[in-house]
Scaffold this motif. Structure first.
Motif, PDB file in Angstrom:
ATOM      1  N   ARG A 149     -46.023  29.711  88.343  1.00 42.94           N
ATOM      2  CA  ARG A 149     -47.596  29.299  87.916  1.00 42.94           C
ATOM      3  C   ARG A 149     -48.189  28.513  88.995  1.00 42.94           C
ATOM      4  O   ARG A 149     -47.426  27.575  89.798  1.00 42.94           O
ATOM      5  CB  ARG A 149     -47.280  28.324  86.641  1.00 42.94           C
ATOM      6  CG  ARG A 149     -47.172  29.135  85.441  1.00 42.94           C
ATOM      7  CD  ARG A 149     -47.201  28.215  84.126  1.00 42.94           C
ATOM      8  NE  ARG A 149     -48.466  27.768  83.876  1.00 42.94           N
ATOM      9  CZ  ARG A 149     -48.914  26.751  82.993  1.00 42.94           C
ATOM     10  NH1 ARG A 149     -47.826  26.360  82.002  1.00 42.94           N
ATOM     11  NH2 ARG A 149     -50.247  26.401  82.744  1.00 42.94           N
ATOM     12  N   VAL A 150     -49.489  28.926  89.285  1.00 43.51           N
ATOM     13  CA  VAL A 150     -50.180  28.333  90.400  1.00 43.51           C
ATOM     14  C   VAL A 150     -51.611  27.955  90.233  1.00 43.51           C
ATOM     15  O   VAL A 150     -52.323  28.744  89.404  1.00 43.51           O
ATOM     16  CB  VAL A 150     -50.005  29.246  91.592  1.00 43.51           C
ATOM     17  CG1 VAL A 150     -50.900  30.904  91.151  1.00 43.51           C
ATOM     18  CG2 VAL A 150     -50.882  28.747  92.775  1.00 43.51           C
TER      19      VAL A 150
ATOM     20  N   GLN B 125     -46.266  34.737 102.823  1.00 43.92           N
ATOM     21  CA  GLN B 125     -46.037  33.344 103.025  1.00 43.92           C
ATOM     22  C   GLN B 125     -45.554  32.601 101.958  1.00 43.92           C
ATOM     23  O   GLN B 125     -46.075  32.660 100.644  1.00 43.92           O
ATOM     24  CB  GLN B 125     -47.379  32.583 103.349  1.00 43.92           C
ATOM     25  CG  GLN B 125     -47.171  30.935 103.637  1.00 43.92           C
ATOM     26  CD  GLN B 125     -46.321  30.529 104.689  1.00 43.92           C
ATOM     27  OE1 GLN B 125     -46.603  31.102 105.861  1.00 43.92           O
ATOM     28  NE2 GLN B 125     -45.231  29.931 104.633  1.00 43.92           N
ATOM     29  N   LYS B 126     -44.277  32.036 102.243  1.00 44.75           N
ATOM     30  CA  LYS B 126     -43.558  31.583 101.074  1.00 44.75           C
ATOM     31  C   LYS B 126     -44.269  30.303 100.674  1.00 44.75           C
ATOM     32  O   LYS B 126     -44.547  29.304 101.486  1.00 44.75           O
ATOM     33  CB  LYS B 126     -42.279  31.082 101.406  1.00 44.75           C
ATOM     34  CG  LYS B 126     -41.421  30.576 100.503  1.00 44.75           C
ATOM     35  CD  LYS B 126     -39.927  30.324 100.776  1.00 44.75           C
ATOM     36  CE  LYS B 126     -39.085  29.595  99.805  1.00 44.75           C
ATOM     37  NZ  LYS B 126     -37.663  29.365 100.527  1.00 44.75           N
ATOM     38  N   VAL B 127     -44.465  29.863  99.528  1.00 49.60           N
ATOM     39  CA  VAL B 127     -45.316  28.547  98.972  1.00 49.60           C
ATOM     40  C   VAL B 127     -44.223  28.063  97.750  1.00 49.60           C
ATOM     41  O   VAL B 127     -44.288  29.014  96.823  1.00 49.60           O
ATOM     42  CB  VAL B 127     -46.667  28.869  98.526  1.00 49.60           C
ATOM     43  CG1 VAL B 127     -47.203  27.331  98.450  1.00 49.60           C
ATOM     44  CG2 VAL B 127     -47.561  29.289  99.728  1.00 49.60           C
ATOM     45  N   VAL B 128     -43.733  27.035  97.843  1.00 47.70           N
ATOM     46  CA  VAL B 128     -42.989  26.676  96.512  1.00 47.70           C
ATOM     47  C   VAL B 128     -43.440  25.660  95.678  1.00 47.70           C
ATOM     48  O   VAL B 128     -44.671  24.880  96.145  1.00 47.70           O
ATOM     49  CB  VAL B 128     -41.515  26.072  97.217  1.00 47.70           C
ATOM     50  CG1 VAL B 128     -40.728  27.165  97.861  1.00 47.70           C
ATOM     51  CG2 VAL B 128     -41.588  24.813  97.984  1.00 47.70           C
ATOM     52  N   ALA B 129     -43.159  24.992  94.710  1.00 45.46           N
ATOM     53  CA  ALA B 129     -43.596  24.150  93.823  1.00 45.46           C
ATOM     54  C   ALA B 129     -43.697  22.831  94.396  1.00 45.46           C
ATOM     55  O   ALA B 129     -42.629  22.155  94.991  1.00 45.46           O
ATOM     56  CB  ALA B 129     -42.749  23.969  92.397  1.00 45.46           C
ATOM     57  N   GLY B 130     -44.760  22.235  94.283  1.00 47.61           N
ATOM     58  CA  GLY B 130     -45.261  20.988  94.903  1.00 47.61           C
ATOM     59  C   GLY B 130     -45.967  21.194  96.388  1.00 47.61           C
ATOM     60  O   GLY B 130     -46.408  20.276  97.027  1.00 47.61           O
ATOM     61  N   GLN B 131     -46.248  22.263  96.517  1.00 49.81           N
ATOM     62  CA  GLN B 131     -46.857  22.551  97.817  1.00 49.81           C
ATOM     63  C   GLN B 131     -48.152  23.281  97.639  1.00 49.81           C
ATOM     64  O   GLN B 131     -48.500  23.930  96.707  1.00 49.81           O
ATOM     65  CB  GLN B 131     -46.176  23.689  98.696  1.00 49.81           C
ATOM     66  CG  GLN B 131     -45.007  22.986  99.452  1.00 49.81           C
ATOM     67  CD  GLN B 131     -44.188  24.139 100.237  1.00 49.81           C
ATOM     68  OE1 GLN B 131     -44.138  25.486 100.165  1.00 49.81           O
ATOM     69  NE2 GLN B 131     -43.754  23.680 101.626  1.00 49.81           N
ATOM     70  N   MET B 132     -49.239  22.489  98.419  1.00 50.76           N
ATOM     71  CA  MET B 132     -50.724  23.083  98.508  1.00 50.76           C
ATOM     72  C   MET B 132     -50.901  24.067  99.807  1.00 50.76           C
ATOM     73  O   MET B 132     -50.301  23.871 100.806  1.00 50.76           O
ATOM     74  CB  MET B 132     -51.638  22.003  98.555  1.00 50.76           C
ATOM     75  CG  MET B 132     -52.960  22.756  98.732  1.00 50.76           C
ATOM     76  SD  MET B 132     -54.285  21.282  98.594  1.00 50.76           S
ATOM     77  CE  MET B 132     -54.491  20.537 100.234  1.00 50.76           C
TER      78      MET B 132
ATOM     79  N   VAL C 252     -49.071  25.442  93.818  1.00 52.66           N
ATOM     80  CA  VAL C 252     -47.903  26.000  93.156  1.00 52.66           C
ATOM     81  C   VAL C 252     -47.314  24.754  92.133  1.00 52.66           C
ATOM     82  O   VAL C 252     -46.842  23.650  92.798  1.00 52.66           O
ATOM     83  CB  VAL C 252     -46.764  26.482  93.992  1.00 52.66           C
ATOM     84  CG1 VAL C 252     -45.721  27.208  92.914  1.00 52.66           C
ATOM     85  CG2 VAL C 252     -47.565  27.727  94.820  1.00 52.66           C
ATOM     86  N   HIS C 253     -47.230  24.784  90.830  1.00 51.15           N
ATOM     87  CA  HIS C 253     -46.700  23.814  90.149  1.00 51.15           C
ATOM     88  C   HIS C 253     -45.455  24.244  89.388  1.00 51.15           C
ATOM     89  O   HIS C 253     -44.774  23.352  88.813  1.00 51.15           O
ATOM     90  CB  HIS C 253     -47.621  23.250  89.056  1.00 51.15           C
ATOM     91  CG  HIS C 253     -48.372  24.163  88.256  1.00 51.15           C
ATOM     92  ND1 HIS C 253     -47.905  24.257  86.950  1.00 51.15           N
ATOM     93  CD2 HIS C 253     -49.370  24.882  88.316  1.00 51.15           C
ATOM     94  CE1 HIS C 253     -48.835  25.064  86.156  1.00 51.15           C
ATOM     95  NE2 HIS C 253     -49.504  25.427  86.988  1.00 51.15           N
ATOM     96  N   ASP C 254     -45.203  25.565  89.678  1.00 52.96           N
ATOM     97  CA  ASP C 254     -43.944  25.939  88.854  1.00 52.96           C
ATOM     98  C   ASP C 254     -43.190  27.229  89.814  1.00 52.96           C
ATOM     99  O   ASP C 254     -44.156  27.908  90.005  1.00 52.96           O
ATOM    100  CB  ASP C 254     -43.856  26.315  87.344  1.00 52.96           C
ATOM    101  CG  ASP C 254     -42.484  26.521  86.772  1.00 52.96           C
ATOM    102  OD1 ASP C 254     -41.661  25.996  87.212  1.00 52.96           O
ATOM    103  OD2 ASP C 254     -42.563  27.500  85.979  1.00 52.96           O
ATOM    104  N   GLY C 255     -42.066  27.423  90.032  1.00 50.28           N
ATOM    105  CA  GLY C 255     -41.597  28.360  90.792  1.00 50.28           C
ATOM    106  C   GLY C 255     -41.901  28.636  92.267  1.00 50.28           C
ATOM    107  O   GLY C 255     -42.119  27.675  92.978  1.00 50.28           O
ATOM    108  N   GLU C 256     -42.094  29.826  92.658  1.00 50.31           N
ATOM    109  CA  GLU C 256     -42.389  30.206  93.900  1.00 50.31           C
ATOM    110  C   GLU C 256     -43.089  31.293  94.271  1.00 50.31           C
ATOM    111  O   GLU C 256     -43.040  32.310  93.485  1.00 50.31           O
ATOM    112  CB  GLU C 256     -40.818  30.196  94.763  1.00 50.31           C
ATOM    113  CG  GLU C 256     -40.904  30.632  96.282  1.00 50.31           C
ATOM    114  CD  GLU C 256     -39.494  30.727  96.833  1.00 50.31           C
ATOM    115  OE1 GLU C 256     -39.334  31.679  97.596  1.00 50.31           O
ATOM    116  OE2 GLU C 256     -38.715  29.806  96.627  1.00 50.31           O
ATOM    117  N   LEU C 257     -43.882  31.313  95.257  1.00 52.56           N
ATOM    118  CA  LEU C 257     -44.984  32.461  95.536  1.00 52.56           C
ATOM    119  C   LEU C 257     -44.633  33.029  96.813  1.00 52.56           C
ATOM    120  O   LEU C 257     -44.310  32.335  97.833  1.00 52.56           O
ATOM    121  CB  LEU C 257     -46.467  31.831  95.528  1.00 52.56           C
ATOM    122  CG  LEU C 257     -46.954  31.740  93.995  1.00 52.56           C
ATOM    123  CD1 LEU C 257     -48.487  31.286  94.339  1.00 52.56           C
ATOM    124  CD2 LEU C 257     -46.806  33.085  93.163  1.00 52.56           C
ATOM    125  N   ALA C 258     -45.297  34.354  96.988  1.00 48.10           N
ATOM    126  CA  ALA C 258     -45.552  34.915  98.295  1.00 48.10           C
ATOM    127  C   ALA C 258     -46.887  35.178  98.439  1.00 48.10           C
ATOM    128  O   ALA C 258     -47.415  35.889  97.559  1.00 48.10           O
ATOM    129  CB  ALA C 258     -44.332  36.020  98.361  1.00 48.10           C
TER     130      ALA C 258
END
Length: 286
Positions: free
Chosen positions: A247-248, A218-225, A206-212
């Motif tokens: 964006r991911v 599962q929460k994945v935030v910007a800067g996490q793989m 994730v390079h922008d924002g936050e994902l489920a």
């Protein structure tokens, strides 16, 4: 008869990038490290560079060698000049991709062509099978206009750098590793199901924002793989959703299942091959 339900892969683990310095002092975040090379075969490394401080990137990456794999540089902001020992030269501009096959050996430089402003992008290393490690080196500069982008009715954008997504063939295909490399833009409140071939190793960044991610959200935030699990053979891909937009990068590939011997910029299958690579480089045979 109804359509087959989409079964998503789940997140196996989350990885935070490690700050490193490479080249002539460029500050990077190394996301895919040596410890994950086996798990994410055929991928060897993923770096993110992102800074609007010229001191972090101006020195760039002067001449340095590679052998035995491919480098994929994807630029989001800023410009980078490529020159190599085979006579290739190109300017990597925003949205563009440089796909370089080191093969039997190449020496190249990657130097910023700006004095200020944001420099943001990624470099992914993709392994080559043993049969191709000594192939002739090659280089392809792919401008943004030549990379297919699909926009769905719900606003999801999918930039297909490599592989196939939603019937769209990407800018690059490879027989051995069959890489999938997508940059997906998710509007707020929208779900997207990215198909991933069974048997491929896969991850998200994730390079922008936050994902489920996945059925569990599962929460994945910007800067996490997020390393995606291979546990369910019935899984057809990965489900992505974002409450606020994101964006991911979605990356997957067919594992080579071969020995990995790495020494800095050389990736071969044995120590003897690495020693030969160093001898060849010192002797000017690249």
């Amino acid at each position: 008869m109804g359509s087959t339900p989409f079964i998503s892969r789940e997140v196996e683990r989350l990885v935070a990038g490690v700050p490193v310095s490479d080249g002539a002092g460029v500050k990077l975040k190394r996301v895919l490290t040596h410890e994950l090379q086996r798990r994410l075969d055929p991928f060897l490394m993923l770096d993110e560079f992102r800074s609007d401080n010229p001191d972090d990137y101006l020195a760039g990456f002067p001449d340095h060698p590679h052998r035995g794999f491919e480098t994929v540089t994807y630029m989001l902001a800023g410009r980078m000049r490529h020159r190599d020992s085979t006579g290739n030269e190109g300017l990597l501009a925003p949205g563009g991709v440089q796909w370089m096959t080191a093969g039997r050996g190449i020496v190249h430089s990657e130097l910023p062509e700006q004095q200020d402003g944001l420099m943001h992008g990624f470099q992914l290393w993709v392994n080559l099978p043993a049969r191709d490690k000594m192939t002739a080196p090659g280089y392809r500069d792919i401008p943004a206009a030549d990379i297919p982008v699909t926009t769905r009715d719900d606003g999801v954008t999918v930039k297909v750098i490599a592989g196939v997504a939603d019937g769209t063939v990407g800018a690059v295909t490879r027989e051995a590793t069959q890489p999938l490399y997508l940059d997906v833009g998710l509007p707020a409140g929208v779900r997207y199901e990215a198909a991933i071939p069974a048997g491929h190793n896969a991850f998200l960044y994730v390079h922008d924002g936050e994902l489920a991610v996945g059925g569990r959200g599962q929460k994945v935030v910007a800067g996490q793989m997020a390393v995606l699990s291979n546990a369910n053979p019935a899984a057809s891909g990965v489900a992505l959703a974002s409450a606020g937009g994101a964006r991911v990068l979605v990356v997957a590939g067919r594992p080579l299942n071969e020995p990995i011997a790495q020494w800095g910029p050389f990736v071969m299958n044995s120590r003897n091959e690495l020693e030969q690579a160093f001898d060849d480089f010192r002797a000017g045979r690249f």
